[in-house]
Scaffold this motif. Structure first.
Motif, PDB file in Angstrom:
ATOM      1  N   ARG A   1       2.473-110.483  52.638  1.00 38.80           N
ATOM      2  CA  ARG A   1       1.911-109.139  52.866  1.00 38.80           C
ATOM      3  C   ARG A   1       2.588-108.462  54.050  1.00 38.80           C
ATOM      4  O   ARG A   1       2.777-107.244  54.060  1.00 38.80           O
ATOM      5  N   MET A   2       2.946-109.260  55.062  1.00 34.71           N
ATOM      6  CA  MET A   2       3.656-108.711  56.219  1.00 34.71           C
ATOM      7  C   MET A   2       4.896-107.945  55.760  1.00 34.71           C
ATOM      8  O   MET A   2       5.171-106.838  56.215  1.00 34.71           O
ATOM      9  N   ALA A   3       5.655-108.569  54.840  1.00 38.49           N
ATOM     10  CA  ALA A   3       6.894-107.952  54.352  1.00 38.49           C
ATOM     11  C   ALA A   3       6.582-106.654  53.616  1.00 38.49           C
ATOM     12  O   ALA A   3       7.262-105.643  53.808  1.00 38.49           O
ATOM     13  N   VAL A   4       5.535-106.666  52.789  1.00 39.48           N
ATOM     14  CA  VAL A   4       5.176-105.460  52.020  1.00 39.48           C
ATOM     15  C   VAL A   4       4.668-104.364  52.964  1.00 39.48           C
ATOM     16  O   VAL A   4       5.102-103.208  52.887  1.00 39.48           O
ATOM     17  N   PHE A   5       3.768-104.729  53.880  1.00 39.89           N
ATOM     18  CA  PHE A   5       3.152-103.720  54.759  1.00 39.89           C
ATOM     19  C   PHE A   5       4.172-103.104  55.726  1.00 39.89           C
ATOM     20  O   PHE A   5       4.039-101.948  56.105  1.00 39.89           O
ATOM     21  N   SER A   6       5.186-103.886  56.118  1.00 44.34           N
ATOM     22  CA  SER A   6       6.132-103.307  57.078  1.00 44.34           C
ATOM     23  C   SER A   6       7.044-102.291  56.405  1.00 44.34           C
ATOM     24  O   SER A   6       7.726-101.526  57.078  1.00 44.34           O
ATOM     25  N   GLU A   7       7.055-102.260  55.060  1.00 44.82           N
ATOM     26  CA  GLU A   7       7.814-101.224  54.346  1.00 44.82           C
ATOM     27  C   GLU A   7       6.911-100.106  53.836  1.00 44.82           C
ATOM     28  O   GLU A   7       7.334 -99.249  53.065  1.00 44.82           O
ATOM     29  N   SER A   8       5.652-100.106  54.278  1.00 41.23           N
ATOM     30  CA  SER A   8       4.695 -99.115  53.794  1.00 41.23           C
ATOM     31  C   SER A   8       4.988 -97.741  54.390  1.00 41.23           C
ATOM     32  O   SER A   8       5.514 -97.615  55.491  1.00 41.23           O
ATOM     33  N   THR A   9       4.616 -96.681  53.628  1.00 40.00           N
ATOM     34  CA  THR A   9       4.762 -95.333  54.161  1.00 40.00           C
ATOM     35  C   THR A   9       3.617 -95.023  55.140  1.00 40.00           C
ATOM     36  O   THR A   9       3.658 -94.032  55.853  1.00 40.00           O
ATOM     37  N   ASN A  10       2.588 -95.874  55.159  1.00 40.39           N
ATOM     38  CA  ASN A  10       1.431 -95.688  56.042  1.00 40.39           C
ATOM     39  C   ASN A  10       1.739 -96.281  57.426  1.00 40.39           C
ATOM     40  O   ASN A  10       1.779 -97.482  57.614  1.00 40.39           O
ATOM     41  N   ARG A  11       1.967 -95.393  58.397  1.00 35.05           N
ATOM     42  CA  ARG A  11       2.422 -95.861  59.708  1.00 35.05           C
ATOM     43  C   ARG A  11       1.376 -96.699  60.429  1.00 35.05           C
ATOM     44  O   ARG A  11       1.701 -97.690  61.100  1.00 35.05           O
ATOM     45  N   ASP A  12       0.118 -96.300  60.265  1.00 33.45           N
ATOM     46  CA  ASP A  12      -0.943 -97.054  60.929  1.00 33.45           C
ATOM     47  C   ASP A  12      -0.984 -98.503  60.419  1.00 33.45           C
ATOM     48  O   ASP A  12      -1.170 -99.437  61.186  1.00 33.45           O
ATOM     49  N   LEU A  13      -0.772 -98.665  59.128  1.00 30.33           N
ATOM     50  CA  LEU A  13      -0.751-100.022  58.556  1.00 30.33           C
ATOM     51  C   LEU A  13       0.428-100.827  59.116  1.00 30.33           C
ATOM     52  O   LEU A  13       0.298-102.002  59.461  1.00 30.33           O
ATOM     53  N   ARG A  14       1.567-100.164  59.260  1.00 29.31           N
ATOM     54  CA  ARG A  14       2.731-100.858  59.836  1.00 29.31           C
ATOM     55  C   ARG A  14       2.442-101.291  61.266  1.00 29.31           C
ATOM     56  O   ARG A  14       2.752-102.398  61.680  1.00 29.31           O
ATOM     57  N   LYS A  15       1.802-100.407  62.034  1.00 24.43           N
ATOM     58  CA  LYS A  15       1.509-100.704  63.432  1.00 24.43           C
ATOM     59  C   LYS A  15       0.507-101.860  63.538  1.00 24.43           C
ATOM     60  O   LYS A  15       0.696-102.809  64.299  1.00 24.43           O
TER      61      LYS A  15
ATOM     62  N   LYS B   1      -2.224-118.454  62.335  1.00 24.43           N
ATOM     63  CA  LYS B   1      -2.928-117.537  61.426  1.00 24.43           C
ATOM     64  C   LYS B   1      -2.906-116.143  62.026  1.00 24.43           C
ATOM     65  O   LYS B   1      -2.975-115.983  63.240  1.00 24.43           O
ATOM     66  N   PHE B   2      -2.795-115.143  61.160  1.00 17.03           N
ATOM     67  CA  PHE B   2      -2.630-113.776  61.651  1.00 17.03           C
ATOM     68  C   PHE B   2      -3.907-112.944  61.507  1.00 17.03           C
ATOM     69  O   PHE B   2      -3.943-111.787  61.886  1.00 17.03           O
ATOM     70  N   GLY B   3      -4.934-113.530  60.884  1.00 17.92           N
ATOM     71  CA  GLY B   3      -6.207-112.829  60.766  1.00 17.92           C
ATOM     72  C   GLY B   3      -6.254-111.878  59.578  1.00 17.92           C
ATOM     73  O   GLY B   3      -5.352-111.856  58.740  1.00 17.92           O
ATOM     74  N   GLU B   4      -7.309-111.083  59.531  1.00 19.13           N
ATOM     75  CA  GLU B   4      -7.502-110.168  58.406  1.00 19.13           C
ATOM     76  C   GLU B   4      -7.074-108.761  58.784  1.00 19.13           C
ATOM     77  O   GLU B   4      -7.078-108.383  59.953  1.00 19.13           O
ATOM     78  N   ILE B   5      -6.682-108.022  57.759  1.00 12.16           N
ATOM     79  CA  ILE B   5      -6.206-106.657  57.993  1.00 12.16           C
ATOM     80  C   ILE B   5      -6.705-105.755  56.863  1.00 12.16           C
ATOM     81  O   ILE B   5      -6.860-106.211  55.726  1.00 12.16           O
ATOM     82  N   GLU B   6      -6.957-104.489  57.196  1.00 16.05           N
ATOM     83  CA  GLU B   6      -7.380-103.544  56.161  1.00 16.05           C
ATOM     84  C   GLU B   6      -6.129-102.993  55.493  1.00 16.05           C
ATOM     85  O   GLU B   6      -5.241-102.460  56.151  1.00 16.05           O
ATOM     86  N   ASP B   7      -6.011-103.178  54.172  1.00 14.51           N
ATOM     87  CA  ASP B   7      -4.802-102.738  53.474  1.00 14.51           C
ATOM     88  C   ASP B   7      -4.857-101.261  53.095  1.00 14.51           C
ATOM     89  O   ASP B   7      -5.788-100.551  53.495  1.00 14.51           O
ATOM     90  N   GLU B   8      -3.868-100.801  52.320  1.00 14.84           N
ATOM     91  CA  GLU B   8      -3.777 -99.379  51.974  1.00 14.84           C
ATOM     92  C   GLU B   8      -4.981 -98.859  51.193  1.00 14.84           C
ATOM     93  O   GLU B   8      -5.274 -97.678  51.212  1.00 14.84           O
ATOM     94  N   ASN B   9      -5.658 -99.800  50.502  1.00 16.57           N
ATOM     95  CA  ASN B   9      -6.811 -99.369  49.698  1.00 16.57           C
ATOM     96  C   ASN B   9      -8.129 -99.559  50.433  1.00 16.57           C
ATOM     97  O   ASN B   9      -9.199 -99.501  49.831  1.00 16.57           O
TER      98      ASN B   9
END
Ligand SMILES: [Zn+2]
Length: 602
Positions: free
Chosen positions: A202-216, A184-192
């Protein structure tokens, strides 16, 4: 806003496949299954007599072919019923029934394989001289059974190995349970700003995000989960590799690679040529990473920055109807007969397009001999949807041409060639879209980036995986232990070579090997790289209308498994034992990187 999913009953008929082409009804399926069971018990009368004479062998092999065809047709009907709506109890019941019958058939027919594999090629030749009707089955019999003669153990020993198959699969099963279930990867705060569970989707979507902090944060959470169980992953992988080495040793192969490639009729120089040539072309990947670093203005740039869009995301939208038209237009270069095939596919109930409640995710193609190919999709109006349609249509058209030109025993295509037609279509679609959007900077940059990343993510990354896998096996074969530390070191060294100086590799990223299921498929990954390189080369020749290129490609599409894989690809005009096809494919990559660079004004 959540769009409510349709139920299966609400999906309009024109978006569903027509299973009546297989069986008129569930009752017709049931009665076909009874007929099959009778044929199966009749077949058992051949036991002990398969190779008595040319005539008995011909009788047995044609019955095997018939039984295989029927069981494939039955199996696909049941799985199609089940895949299209897993909440429908009838589908679940049908798939359960056919699974039992298919397993029975496997056991009841296994004597055929044992008896045929006991023949030497010279003994087979004598039977064929006695019964010329066998000629039609020669390729099928030799490729699947007789060429294994020297690598078969005495029957009693083969039986022990067969009985141990669950034990040999234990490490892979443990890996899957951990990787796909318990991890399990736990919870994460998304773009919203909402807390959500970090799933693989979600990993796949977030790693293509323009938000660098979210990618990190996505990358950190993922690595943290893997690091916690890294030693367990090292144990499942090394145990699996021990098993593969042992099985190949027992079957008189010098190495695991020799044995695994022998199974697919591929010579080891294909593997070595791939890795050596990709390494010589790593400057393309390095140049792309440097361009990305410059364009995004990042210093240092990390691995989690490699999927971020360079010019924003133009959010391309294509409906199913538009996509069918675009695919027809893009694949016009493949000629009228190809377009005719596609029109059958698009209008005659071959495709199950719409998403609905309980439908299996993803997409696939499955061809039924004497019927037609079927395609399952979960349609969404985006670039991915359009690409998937072109991809699965490539599979469908290869089956369509092969089934029209080959007897059923040669109609399956070998694994090594299976992804060529599908990715050739993806490449042709890309050429077409780039030309069509030549004046739109944002879309063109998006397309170029997609195509460059797909190429590098397939050819380079899979070649790196192939190199990792081979080096790990060589360690096992030398009797060295595979620990988490030395696997990290091996992976880290390769990764640094492939990514190049523009990417700063955080030590944590060296454990990337741990979650890759394909390392349990035994010398499988290199074929992703070869297929993509072959497809890039073929599509480029076809698109540029190189004389003869299209005709050769058509010959390949019609050939099924009528020859060894390397020979089949030669018919398409590519020699995979030499490096030229890779040089040609990398020339296409270099051209696209140069175009992107110019477009970005760098
Ligand atoms: Zn595919």
């Amino acid at each position: 806003m959540v769009k409510k999913q349709l139920t299966r009953a609400e999906v309009p008929d024109e978006l569903k496949w027509n299973l009546k082409d297989l069986y008129e009804s569930d009752e017709a399926f049931e009665s076909a299954m009874e007929t099959f069971k009778t044929a199966l018990s009749d077949f058992e009368k051949n036991e002990g007599h398969v190779t008595d004479s040319g005539a008995t062998l011909l009788k047995s092999v044609s019955e095997v072919d018939q039984l295989n065809n029927t069981v494939q047709r039955l199996y696909f009907y049941a799985s199609a019923r089940n895949d299209s709506d897993t909440t429908d109890a009838t589908g679940t019941k049908l798939i359960g029934e056919i699974q039992t019958v298919a397993a029975q058939a496997d056991t009841q027919m296994s004597f055929f394989e044992t008896e045929v594999a006991a023949l030497t090629e010279a003994q087979y030749d004598a039977l064929e001289a006695e019964e010329p009707g066998l000629k039609e089955y020669r390729r099928f019999l030799v490729a699947n059974f007789i060429r294994r003669h020297d690598h078969m153990l005495p029957l009693a020993q083969e039986k022990i190995l067969a009985a141990s198959s669950k034990v040999f699969a234990g490490a892979e099963n443990t890996f899957s349970m951990l990787n796909d279930g318990d991890l399990k990867f736990g919870e994460i705060e998304d773009e919203n700003g909402e807390m959500v569970e970090l799933t693989r989707a979600r990993m796949a979507v977030f790693s293509e995000s323009t938000n660098r902090d979210l990618r990190k944060r996505t990358s950190d959470l993922t690595r943290k989960a893997y690091d916690a169980v890294q030693r367990t992953f090292a144990t499942t992988l090394s145990t699996h590799m021990d098993g593969t080495v042992l099985k190949n040793q027992l079957h008189h192969f010098a190495t695991a690679r020799e044995g695994e490639l022998f199974g697919n009729e591929i010579s080891e120089d294909v593997y070595d040529t791939l890795i050596a040539t990709v390494r010589e072309h790593l400057d393309g990947q390095h140049k792309m990473n440097a361009l990305r670093k410059d364009a995004l203005g990042l210093d240092p740039m990390y691995k989690y920055d490699l999927w971020a869009p360079l010019l924003g995301d133009p959010k391309l939208k294509f409906t199913f109807t538009e996509s069918k038209e675009l695919v027809l237009e893009a694949l016009k270069v493949l000629g009228d007969d190809y377009l005719d095939g596609l029109k059958h596919e698009f209008t005659e109930g071959w495709i199950d397009a719409a998403e609905n409640v309980g439908k299996r995710s993803g997409g696939y193609e499955n061809a039924v001999y004497d019927v037609h190919p079927y395609i399952l999709l979960n349609w969404s109006d985006n670039f991915d949807g359009l690409t998937t349609l072109a991809h699965e249509s490539g599979h469908a058209m290869q089956s369509y041409f092969t089934n029209a030109n080959q007897p059923s025993q040669n109609s399956d295509y070998p694994i090594f060639t299976a992804e060529i037609a599908s990715t050739t279509n993806e490449n042709l679609l890309m050429d077409f879209l780039l030309e069509k959007n030549a004046d739109n900077k944002e879309i063109k940059a998006y397309l170029l980036q997609q195509s460059i990343q797909t190429f590098i993510g397939t050819v380079n990354t899979q070649a790196m995986f192939a190199e990792f896998e081979h080096q790990a096996y060589q360690q096992v074969e030398k009797g060295q232990a595979l620990t988490a530390d030395n696997l990290d070191e091996l992976y880290g060294t390769l990764q640094a070579d492939y990514l190049g100086p523009a990417v700063s590799v955080d030590k944590k990223a060296n454990s990337g090997w741990a979650g890759i299921p394909h390392f349990y498929y035994d010398y499988y990954v290199y074929q992703y790289a070869t297929s993509m390189a072959i497809a890039t080369t073929l599509a480029d020749r076809i698109y540029r209308k190189v004389p003869g290129a299209l005709d050769k490609y058509k010959t390949f599409l019609k050939a099924g498994s009528s020859q060894a894989p390397i020979e089949l690809i030669k018919q398409a005009g590519v020699d995979v034992t030499s490096r030229q096809y890779l040089d040609d494919a990398f020339a296409v990559l270099d051209k696209r990187i140069a175009e992107l660079k110019e477009l970005l004004g760098k």
